[in-house]
Design an enzyme around this catalytic site. Structure first.
Site, PDB file in Angstrom:
ATOM      1  N   THR A 148       0.827  -1.195   0.000  1.00  0.00           N
ATOM      2  CA  THR A 148       0.000   0.000   0.000  1.00  0.00           C
ATOM      3  C   THR A 148       0.874   1.264   0.000  1.00  0.00           C
ATOM      4  O   THR A 148       1.873   1.337   0.715  1.00  0.00           O
ATOM      5  CB  THR A 148      -0.933  -0.005   1.224  1.00  0.00           C
ATOM      6  OG1 THR A 148      -1.807  -1.126   1.132  1.00  0.00           O
ATOM      7  CG2 THR A 148      -1.737   1.252   1.314  1.00  0.00           C
ATOM      8  N   SER A 253      -6.826  -2.719   6.393  1.00  0.00           N
ATOM      9  CA  SER A 253      -5.668  -3.081   7.209  1.00  0.00           C
ATOM     10  C   SER A 253      -6.022  -2.912   8.681  1.00  0.00           C
ATOM     11  O   SER A 253      -6.578  -1.887   9.077  1.00  0.00           O
ATOM     12  CB  SER A 253      -4.468  -2.200   6.864  1.00  0.00           C
ATOM     13  OG  SER A 253      -3.437  -2.379   7.821  1.00  0.00           O
TER      14      SER A 253
END
Length: 444
Positions: A148, A253
Site C-alpha cells: 500500500t 488493514s
C-alpha cells in the site's frame, strides 16, 4: 626482411624447447594431447557452470523451496530483514525466474475489458514501493499489485512488527502502512515505463501498464496515519491513475487506527463514490503509454472479519458507488484454534494474520459477497491462504475471477507460481473446462 633472415627466424622458432611442449623434451604428441584435454575440461566446466546457472535461476528448481527459502529464514531471524532481502533479490534480477513462461489457454482470464494470461496474482504488501515489479512478474504471475502507498512517506509502526509462524506457513504483521510515499513510488514506477519506451527492442503488442503482454499492474492506495480519510485516497487516484491498470482502495488493514471503520456502508459509499468521480474526471488525461483515454477499474479491499450483514452492506456500497470490484480479503485479526504454533506470545502478537490459516475466513467472506453481487458486473478477487492449485480453484468456484497470494510465495519460493498454474491446468483439463467457465460454479 630478407629470405635468409626469415629462414633463420623460422629455424629458431621450431628449435625452441618450449613452443610445443610444456617441459623440455616433451614429445609433440603429448603436448597436443595435453592441450586437447585442457580444452575438453574447460568446455565441460563451462557447460556444467551454464547448466548450474540455469538450474539455480529457474524458479521451478526444487532447491528454492527446500534450500534457498529455509536458508533465508535461517540467516534472517527478524522476518522483516528476510522481506527486505527478498525484495533486493527481486529488484536486481537475482531472483529465479519462470523460464519459457507460456500459459495454457485454459488459464486465460477476461477481466476489465483486458486479458490476463493466468489468474494468479501477487497481493499487495510484498513490494510496497514498486521496486521489484519485473522480478515479481517474471515469477509467472498474471497480475502484480504494489503498495500500500500513502501520500506522504511514513515509517509505520515500531519494530519488531513482522513475525513468522512457520508451523502454520503464516505470518503476523503490524507494519502500519510503512511507505516511501506517493512521490518516490511514482518515480519508481515511471522509471521502468521510461526504460520500456526507450528500449530499442520492445514488444509493441504490450498495452498494459505492467509492461508485459497479458499481465496487469495494480496499485494499492492507503491513507497516512493522521491523514484525511477521503482526501488521502483522492490524492492517490490523481497521482497514479495514469500508471495503473487497476486502482485498489485499502480500507481493511488492521494496523492503521480507525481504518476499518471506513467499511461501514454509509462512509464507504461516500468514499468510493468520490473516488469513482475523481477517476472519471481524469479519463481524458490518458496514461503514460500514450493512450488518449484511460479508465482504470477501482477495487476495494475488505477484511475477512466481517459478519454477513456487514458484508451485505459492503456489497451495497460497491453497487451504489459504481466501483468495479472487491478484493476478498485482507489479513485477519482472529487467531483460530487450528493454529499449530504453540508459542502463545508469538501467535498472539498484535497485527494481521496471513497465510494458510486465513483461507477458511476469506473463502467464507467471498461466498457471502458473491451471494450479494452475483447479478452485477462486479469483479471479485480471492485472496487469503492460497497455496495450491486446488485452493485457487476453490476460490474461483466460490466466485473469484482471479486470485492473489503473497505469504505462500515467501514460504515456498518463486517456483510455487508455476506449480499452482500446472495444478490448475491439470484440474481444468480433467474437468474439460476453462478457468472462466468455473467462476462462481458452486454458487449457481
Amino acid at each position: 626482411m630478407s629470405y635468409k633472415m626469415f629462414g633463420r627466424c623460422r629455424t629458431a622458432c621450431f628449435r625452441s624447447p618450449n613452443l610445443f611442449a610444456a617441459n623440455k623434451g616433451m614429445p609433440l604428441q603429448a603436448s597436443v594431447a595435453g592441450g586437447a584435454s585442457r580444452y575438453i575440461i574447460g568446455t565441460a566446466s563451462v557447460l556444467v557452470g551454464a547448466m548450474a546457472g540455469f538450474y539455480i535461476m529457474n524458479s521451478r528448481s526444487a532447491i528454492h523451496e527446500y534450500v534457498s527459502c529455509p536458508l533465508v529464514r535461517l540467516v534472517t531471524p527478524d522476518a522483516e530483514d528476510g522481506h527486505k532481502l527478498g525484495i533486493w533479490f527481486l529488484k536486481y534480477g537475482l531472483a529465479p525466474k519462470l523460464m519459457f513462461d507460456k500459459d495454457d489457454p485454459v488459464l486465460k482470464v477476461e477481466v476489465f475489458g483486458k486479458t490476463m494470461s493466468n489468474p494468479i496474482g501477487c497481493a499487495a504488501g510484498l513490494d510496497k514501493d514498486g521496486e521489484a515489479i519485473d522480478g515479481i512478474a517474471q515469477s509467472g504471475f498474471g497480475y502484480v499489485e504494489i503498495g500500500t502507498v500513502t501520500p506522504l512517506a511514513q515509517p509505520g509502526n515500531p519494530k519488531p512488527r513482522f513475525f513468522r509462524l512457520p508451523m502454520d506457513e503464516a505470518v503476523i504483521n503490524r507494519y502500519g502502512f510503512n511507505s516511501s510515499g506517493h512521490k518516490k513510488v511514482y518515480d519508481n514506477v515511471l522509471s521502468r515505463v521510461r526504460q520500456f519506451l526507450g528500449a530499442y527492442f520492445r514488444d509493441d503488442t504490450v498495452n498494459s501498464l505492467a509492461l508485459y503482454k497479458d499481465k496487469l499492474l495494480g496499485i494499492n492506495l492507503g491513507k497516512n496515519k493522521n491523514g484525511d480519510e477521503v482526501e488521502d485516497y483522492l490524492r492517490g487516484v490523481e497521482k497514479f491513475q495514469s500508471l495503473a491498470d487497476v486502482l485498489v482502495i485499502n480500507v481493511s488493514s488492521p494496523n492503521t487506527p480507525g481504518l476499518r471503520d471506513l467499511q461501514q456502508e454509509g462512509r464507504l459509499t461516500e468514499l468510493l463514490s468520490m473516488i469513482v468521480a475523481k477517476r472519471n474526471s481524469l479519463i481524458n488525461e490518458g496514461n503514460v503509454l500514450g493512450a488518449s483515454t484511460h479508465k482504470p477499474p477501482v477495487l476495494v479491499k475488505i477484511a475477512p472479519d466481517l459478519t454477513e450483514p456487514e458484508l451485505q452492506s459492503i456489497a451495497e456500497a460497491a453497487k451504489k458507488s459504481s466501483i468495479d470490484g472487491i478484493i476478498v480479503s485482507n489479513t485477519t485479526i482472529q487467531r483460530p484454534d487450528s493454529l499449530y504454533t504453540v508459542d502463545e506470545e508469538l501467535k498472539n502478537q498484535a497485527g494481521g494474520l496471513s497465510g494458510k490459516p486465513v483461507k477458511p475466513f476469506a473463502l467464507k467472506a467471498l461466498r457471502t459477497i458473491h451471494q450479494y453481487t452475483k447479478d452485477t458486473n462486479l469483479v471479485l478477487v480471492g485472496c487469503g491462504g492460497i497455496s495450491s492449485g486446488q485452493d485457487a480453484i476453490e476460490f474461483a468456484k466460490a466466485g473469484a475471477h482471479f486470485v492473489q497470494l503473497y505469504t505462500a510465495y515467501a514460504y515456498r519460493g518463486p517456483g510455487l507460481i508455476a506449480r499452482i498454474k500446472d495444478e490448475v491446468t491439470e484440474e481444468l483439463r480433467n474437468e474439460g473446462k476453462t478457468w472462466m467457465e468455473i467462476i462462481g460454479q458452486d454458487a449457481k
